[in-house]
Design an enzyme around this catalytic site. Structure first.
Site, short mmCIF file in Angstrom:
data_model
loop_
_atom_site.label_atom_id
_atom_site.label_comp_id
_atom_site.label_asym_id
_atom_site.label_seq_id
_atom_site.Cartn_x
_atom_site.Cartn_y
_atom_site.Cartn_z
N GLU A 111 0.82 -1.21 0.00
CA GLU A 111 0.00 0.00 0.00
C GLU A 111 0.86 1.26 0.00
OE1 GLU A 111 -2.61 -3.28 0.89
OE2 GLU A 111 -0.68 -2.70 1.76
N HIS A 144 -11.35 -6.76 8.09
CA HIS A 144 -11.81 -6.41 6.75
C HIS A 144 -13.21 -5.80 6.77
CE1 HIS A 144 -8.68 -9.41 6.01
NE2 HIS A 144 -8.56 -8.93 4.79
#
Length: 322
Positions: free
Chosen positions: A60, A129
């Site tokens: 990321e 998540h």
């Protein structure tokens, strides 16, 4: 008018953005060949090729860092961070670079960067998540935070974000991808303002993302009891359109603020504070907040359902201030 899902609306907005500006490109994990973890980019590589739709390593930091540099050089990257839970990995790039560089360079550079990411619970994705972390991002000066509740707004707000010269974090709720509504085929943009989904005179219900649907359901139930609730969709947390909310609360004298994120420290606290500070004299009762409990999102379906705030929680909050 045709009805399409939010997933289709986002894909359509991406097609329009790529066709309208050759400087637009997209990078992210598994967005090219596979079409994205949530499948919003499922056909982009077939139309625009590997030069503009690129898979990245699982990093990321590299994804957002690359996009920051590209945007400073005049390109318009649309990057995807699959699941908002992983912004922690690249938070330095978002918080200390993307949000601040235009300010630190005295406005001599722009960062036309869009970070698409997915949040929200209800699909059994577990604690890592399923989070709603929009309040963390809204706290940082220098970035836009956009959070649509339906397919129409998702398309219009994404096109608005792509043409913004500031960094935008665009948060899509995973549970809304299959929700369908009327969406025009042509290109259009939505403003970064609140949308009054339903007019009423007795109480204002302020919500965003998945909780807008729950607020509208609660409003229908309240109507059966003779209570007219006004429902406001906060489509953008930054810039924040306080005027629409304050105008409504002045009229109704009562307010409930609802979001899926944990109640403690959620953006609803900011909304409630703005109401209290600006229209305190018009309030008939204190502002009520509805949010999730202060625990990680459970994986077990029964526990996850109990965790999520819903229509019933909003009804209870409204009735407590009537």
């Amino acid at each position: 008018m045709r009805k399409i899902s939010m997933r289709q609306a986002i894909n359509e907005a991406l097609h329009i953005a790529f066709h309208s500006d050759p400087n637009v490109f997209s990078i992210g994990e598994d967005i090219a060949v596979y079409g994205g973890q949530l499948r919003c980019s499922y056909d982009l590589i077939d139309h625009f090729g590997e030069g503009r739709i690129m898979d990245t390593p699982i990093s990321e930091q590299a994804i957002v860092g690359t996009a920051i540099g590209a945007s400073m050089l005049g390109l318009r990257p649309i990057v995807e961070i699959s699941y908002i839970d992983f912004i922690g990995v690249c938070f330095d790039q978002i918080m200390n670079q993307a949000a601040k560089l235009r300010y630190m360079y005295g406005g001599r550079v722009s960062l036309p960067l869009v970070i698409r990411t997915q949040g929200g619970a209800g699909l059994g994705n577990g604690a890592q998540h399923s989070q709603s972390l929009e309040a963390l991002l809204a706290h940082i000066p220098g970035i836009r935070v956009v959070i649509p509740s339906n397919a129409y707004d998702a398309k219009g707000l994404l096109l608005r974000a792509v043409r913004d010269n500031n960094p935008v974090v665009f948060i899509e709720h995973k549970g809304l991808y299959k929700k369908r509504c009327e969406v025009p085929e042509e290109a259009y943009e939505c403003d970064y303002t609140c949308d009054v989904k339903r007019e009423g005179s007795d109480v204002t219900i302020v919500a965003y993302s998945s909780m807008v649907e729950q607020a509208l359901k609660a409003a229908k139930e309240l109507e059966k009891e003779g209570v007219e609730a006004e429902v406001i969709d906060v489509r953008c947390l930054e810039p924040f359109d306080a005027d629409t909310i304050l105008s409504s609360v002045k009229k109704t004298g009562r307010a409930v603020v609802a979001h899926e994120a944990c109640k403690k420290g959620g953006f609803g606290a900011e909304i409630a504070s703005v109401i209290q500070e600006n229209v305190f004299d018009q309030l008939k009762k204190p502002v009520k907040r509805v949010g999730a409990p202060e625990v990680p999102v459970p994986f077990a379906p029964v526990l996850e359902k109990a965790y999520l705030p819903n229509e019933q929680n909003i009804l209870e909050a409204v009735k407590s201030i009537l």
